[in-house]
Scaffold this motif. Structure first.
Motif, PDB file in Angstrom:
ATOM      1  N   CYS A   6     -64.689 -91.814 -56.062  1.00 43.64           N
ATOM      2  CA  CYS A   6     -63.786 -90.710 -56.427  1.00 43.64           C
ATOM      3  C   CYS A   6     -63.204 -90.849 -57.832  1.00 43.64           C
ATOM      4  N   ALA A   7     -64.065 -90.989 -58.830  1.00 41.30           N
ATOM      5  CA  ALA A   7     -63.560 -91.109 -60.210  1.00 41.30           C
ATOM      6  C   ALA A   7     -62.732 -89.886 -60.576  1.00 41.30           C
ATOM      7  N   THR A   8     -61.547 -90.117 -61.097  1.00 38.46           N
ATOM      8  CA  THR A   8     -60.594 -89.041 -61.378  1.00 38.46           C
ATOM      9  C   THR A   8     -59.962 -89.306 -62.740  1.00 38.46           C
ATOM     10  N   GLN A   9     -59.762 -88.224 -63.491  1.00 40.67           N
ATOM     11  CA  GLN A   9     -59.102 -88.411 -64.785  1.00 40.67           C
ATOM     12  C   GLN A   9     -57.589 -88.539 -64.564  1.00 40.67           C
ATOM     13  N   LEU A  10     -57.069 -89.680 -64.924  1.00 39.24           N
ATOM     14  CA  LEU A  10     -55.637 -89.946 -64.712  1.00 39.24           C
ATOM     15  C   LEU A  10     -54.797 -89.385 -65.847  1.00 39.24           C
ATOM     16  N   ILE A  11     -55.278 -89.648 -67.059  1.00 36.34           N
ATOM     17  CA  ILE A  11     -54.583 -89.139 -68.253  1.00 36.34           C
ATOM     18  C   ILE A  11     -55.651 -88.492 -69.132  1.00 36.34           C
ATOM     19  N   ASP A  12     -55.378 -87.270 -69.545  1.00 30.40           N
ATOM     20  CA  ASP A  12     -56.419 -86.605 -70.326  1.00 30.40           C
ATOM     21  C   ASP A  12     -56.373 -87.048 -71.799  1.00 30.40           C
ATOM     22  N   PHE A  17     -50.427 -86.759 -68.276  1.00 26.83           N
ATOM     23  CA  PHE A  17     -50.629 -87.475 -67.007  1.00 26.83           C
ATOM     24  C   PHE A  17     -50.941 -86.467 -65.908  1.00 26.83           C
ATOM     25  N   ASN A  18     -52.022 -86.723 -65.192  1.00 26.98           N
ATOM     26  CA  ASN A  18     -52.461 -85.777 -64.157  1.00 26.98           C
ATOM     27  C   ASN A  18     -51.983 -86.247 -62.776  1.00 26.98           C
ATOM     28  N   GLN A  23     -52.449 -87.979 -57.084  1.00 28.65           N
ATOM     29  CA  GLN A  23     -52.011 -87.935 -55.686  1.00 28.65           C
ATOM     30  C   GLN A  23     -53.168 -87.587 -54.766  1.00 28.65           C
ATOM     31  N   LYS A  24     -53.996 -86.693 -55.280  1.00 23.73           N
ATOM     32  CA  LYS A  24     -55.178 -86.314 -54.508  1.00 23.73           C
ATOM     33  C   LYS A  24     -56.095 -87.526 -54.312  1.00 23.73           C
ATOM     34  N   PHE A  25     -56.271 -88.274 -55.418  1.00 18.49           N
ATOM     35  CA  PHE A  25     -57.098 -89.482 -55.359  1.00 18.49           C
ATOM     36  C   PHE A  25     -56.518 -90.483 -54.350  1.00 18.49           C
TER      37      PHE A  25
END
Ligand SMILES: Nc1nc2c(ncn2[C@@H]2O[C@H](COP(=O)(O)OP(=O)(O)OP(=O)(O)O)[C@@H](O)[C@H]2O)c(=O)[nH]1
Length: 829
Positions: A6-12, A17-18, A23-25
């Motif tokens: 589940c790779a997710t962008q934390l900070i663009d 900050f995402n 939270q979804k991750f």
């Protein structure tokens, strides 16, 4: 497998900050369930140095990799996060944008520093990707990076003992044991050149970091070897947080449930370029997270179905097992809080738990109070019912109250114990005390009612026992009337007091109260007599007149007087007045205290016979010649006076006036009788008759037959005269006698003729007319005796001290049957 990371962008790329994606991750990979059992690995290094490639091989993640055919341009923008696949414990992998980015410009190293600081703040292990050919070079690309890492480390306030794992990429034929010392030397040189705060001036690098070095073959040139070496490196990440593991020395771990909030806050502080105080941050994270957890638990408690059902049920009545059920509900949510907050700062965690518990108990407290209210009401009601039953069963009042009170208090204690909530140390003693007061108040009320009822009953009995006898005694008032009343009062009062004392023994009253009640009862007895005395005193004139008429009109044998002229009317009048005056004297004052007074003497000396009057200094009444000109009697207090002296005088005057007619009537009757009995003609008439009737007398003497006929006629007439008792009959009135004679004349004549006939038949001597007359008289006397014997015995018990009725009163009963019912006895001196 890649899908699971589940790779997710934390900070663009712009540094935003995402939080939502994070939270979804967290929810997707269930990070929040990990507690402290998770590790964070981040990688820093030059751009396009194969960082993503390494992570994807090492942790089976799916970070984006650069396509080699497109040249070396930036692939990773910002910071990405993924879950390592197949590694225990749970490992978070963070891929950072490469340093020395051509896209950001050579001088713009701000994001590099920020991302490096973020990596050091959140990661337990930081991989530092360096090219092998840069080692030992003065202008190596990794030197600014290392400087940045060490500088920002100083801003964390607390060394986390982060593991710095230097990954040498594209290793050459230079042996690793030669390369590693050179690299460590480079690192040491950089550490020494980094400006440090005074506190950390001489602090060695090892105090802040745990340094490890590995070398990998080139992925592009020797992929197979690369993969083998990566596989070997992967093994180091298993149980990395256990002692001896790669991150075995880590410090200040944020519990997994606080990771997202912690990461967001750290990035926020870094962006604001403030100092990042990790210990304080940890407390802050703990505070926020514990509050969140506590709030969530409280909300769930407030909407818990079982709790709401209990709350509803308690509104109407007590609920069995209340305490256990509430305790269980509270325990459920507090335990959940404990479980979720267990890895947070202990001080914060405990403080928030206390707050949660306090809020939960505040929610429950009103319901608990309602519950106690129901228990109190129930106990009070059961006390009332038990007491009623116990009293109905004949048990003593005080004993009943004691046993019923004990039972009800025990019932309440059991109920309040059942309602006690384990988490609270609430005290039911105030409600218990109120119950005790309520019970006492009710018992007191019932006691008052019962006592009032008893007192009323005994007063009624006393009244019934005294009223009629006292009235009767006053009616025949005489010298001993008050002595009799006193004896009667004492006897009835003693009987009532004795019975009342037995009846209230069960109340176990204070001696003072008991004595007061007895005194009150005795006082009431006296008041009954006094009230009756006042009532009788108001009728004294009527009573005196009755007494006068009775005595005046009857002789000593209680027979009605016949005024024949021989009676001494003056003496009879005096006697009748004297009796009436005695009655007045009796009724003049209340004499319940057996104190001597001189009322009778004064009345007699003043009203009856002034010749035997007692000197005024002895009577003490009156200031002039008349002792009755006063409103008080000597030695008699005003409240005991029924008829004042002056009232006595007035009553006596009225009495004399109203009885005068009776006396006059008697005198008239006497004179009339005398006149009726003088029936012989005057002497001159008799002489005239003899002279004028001389011829007729001589005729009779010469013819004895005529004389015999006259003689027989005389005898017959005389017999009838005696038989019918003509003089006696005429004494009762002319009209009635004529009527009586008309009815009795013929039967008498027939009776005489019969007797003469029977006598002649039996050849007996004829009965003399005198005999007939005496027989008739005897019959009359027998008739009178039979009437007298029908008078009921009016003597009363010696206890009341009343003696035999006087002859006059006895006769009065015969002639006045209405009064016979109410009179009890007569007294005489
Ligand atoms: N020479 C060499 N090239 C490699 C190695 N591993 C990967 N590459 C190549 O390097 C290029 C960049 O790879 P990435 O994994 O995207 O590098 P990166 O550091 O993540 O790039 P950025 O995220 O953009 O900084 C790719 O073409 C890879 O094939 C390696 O071990 N040696």
């Amino acid at each position: 497998m890649a899908e699971d990371s589940c790779a997710t962008q934390l900070i663009d790329g712009n540094g935003e900050f995402n939080a939502a994606e994070l939270q979804k991750f967290v929810n997707t990979v269930k990070l929040h369930q990990c507690g402290l059992s998770y590790a964070v690995v981040a990688i820093v290094g030059p751009q396009s140095s194969g960082k993503s490639t390494l992570l994807n091989h090492l942790f089976r993640t799916n970070f984006r990799e650069m396509n080699a055919l497109n040249g070396r341009s930036q692939t990773t923008k910002g910071i990405w996060i993924a879950k390592a696949v197949g590694i225990e414990p749970f490992t978070i992998v963070i891929d950072l944008e490469g340093t020395d980015s051509r896209e950001r410009g050579e001088d713009d190293a701000t994001f590099e520093k920020q991302s490096a600081l973020f990596a050091l703040a959140v990661a337990d292990i930081v991989l530092i990707n360096i090219w092998c050919h840069d080692i030992g070079r003065e202008q190596a690309a990794n030197k600014p990076l290392l400087k940045t890492v060490f500088q920002v480390m100083m801003r964390l306030f607390s060394p986390r003992k982060t593991t710095l794992l230097f990954v040498i990429r594209d290793k050459t034929k230079t042996p690793f044991n030669i390369l590693e010392p050179i690299l460590r030397e480079d690192i040491q040189k950089i550490w020494e050149t980094v400006p440090k705060p005074q506190a950390y001036k001489d602090t060695p690098l090892s105090e802040f970091f745990h340094v490890e070095v590995v070398a990998l073959s080139s992925y592009e040139e020797n992929e197979k070897q690369f993969k083998v070496e990566v596989f070997q490196l992967r093994q180091k990440f298993f149980h990395s947080i256990s002692p001896g593991g790669l991150a075995g020395d880590r410090r200040g771990v944020v519990p997994a449930s606080g990771f997202s909030f912690s990461a967001e806050q750290i990035w926020k502080i870094i962006k604001e370029n403030k100092d990042l105080d990790l210990p304080a941050h940890k407390v802050m994270v703990a505070t926020v997270r514990c509050e969140e957890i506590a709030y969530e638990k409280f909300s769930r408690l407030a909407s818990d179905k079982e709790w709401m059902a209990l709350e509803q049920a308690v509104q109407s009545d007590a609920v069995p097992g209340f305490g256990k059920r509430i305790s269980s509900i509270l325990e459920k949510y507090l335990s959940e809080y404990d479980m979720e907050s267990v890895y947070f700062e202990e001080g914060v965690r405990n403080a928030k738990r206390e707050h949660l518990e306090s809020k939960a108990l505040q929610l429950v407290h009103p319901v608990y109070i309602s519950m106690l209210g129901h228990l109190r009401s129930r106990a009070l009601e059961s006390f009332k019912t038990r007491l009623e039953q116990s009293l109905g069963g004949g048990e003593g009042f005080a004993a009943s109250v004691r046993s019923c009170s004990q039972s009800s208090m025990l019932e309440f204690d059991q109920g309040s114990s059942d309602a006690a909530i384990q988490q609270a140390s609430w005290d039911a003693s105030k409600v218990r005390e109120k119950l005790r007061r309520d019970i006492e108040a009710h018992a007191s009320l019932v006691r008052s009612e019962k006592l009032s009822e008893l007192i009323a009953n005994y007063k009624k009995q006393i009244s019934a026992a005294l009223t009629e006898p006292v009235e009767s005694l006053f009616e025949s008032g005489g010298k001993d009337t008050w002595a009799s009343i006193r004896r009667l009062l004492k006897r009835e009062s003693d009987v009532a007091v004795s019975a009342f004392s037995s009846a209230i023994a069960g109340f176990e009253l204070d001696q003072a109260i008991f004595e007061e009640m007895i005194r009150s009862l005795k006082e009431y007895s006296r008041s009954v007599v006094e009230r009756k005395a006042r009532e009788e005193a108001s009728k004294v004139l009527v009573r005196m007149k009755d007494r006068f008429v009775t005595v005046f009109n009857h002789d000593k044998d209680s027979l009605p007087r016949v005024w024949t002229g021989k009676e001494d009317i003056r003496a009879i009048t005096n006697e009748a007045r004297s009796e009436s005056l005695k009655l007045l004297s009796t009724m003049a004052a209340i004499r319940l205290d057996q104190k001597a007074d001189k009322i009778e003497n004064v009345l007699f000396s003043t009203l009856m016979d002034r010749t035997v009057a007692i000197p005024s200094q002895n009577t003490g009444i009156g200031v002039s010649g008349d002792p009755l000109v006063s409103r008080t009697w000597e030695k008699v207090p005003p409240e005991k006076t029924l008829i004042t002296p002056v009232q006595c005088k007035s009553i006596w005057r009225q009495f004399i006036a109203e009885t005068e007619y009776t006396v006059t009537q008697a005198i008239s009757a006497q004179e009339a009788y005398k006149r009726r009995n003088s029936w012989l003609p005057p002497t001159w008439a008799i002489v005239a008759m003899l002279i004028l009737g001389l011829n007729e007398l001589m005729f009779l003497l010469r013819n004895p037959l005529y004389l015999l006929v006259l003689f027989i006629t005389y005898l017959l007439g005389k017999a009838i005269w005696v038989q019918i008792d003509i003089p006696g009959e005429f004494g009762n009135g002319t009209l009635s006698k004529l009527s009586s004679l008309s009815t009795r004349f013929l039967p008498t004549v027939i009776n005489l003729v019969r007797r003469l006939a029977s006598e002649s038949e039996e050849s007996s001597a004829p009965m003399p007319p005198q005999w007939l007359a005496s027989q008739s008289f005897r019959n009359q006397i027998q008739k009178s005796d039979s009437v007298a014997s029908s008078i009921p015995d009016s003597s009363v018990s010696t206890e009341t001290g009343v003696e035999h009725i006087s002859p006059q009163l006895k006769h009065r009963r015969v002639t006045n049957p209405e009064q016979e019912e109410t009179s009890c006895s007569g007294t005489h001196d």
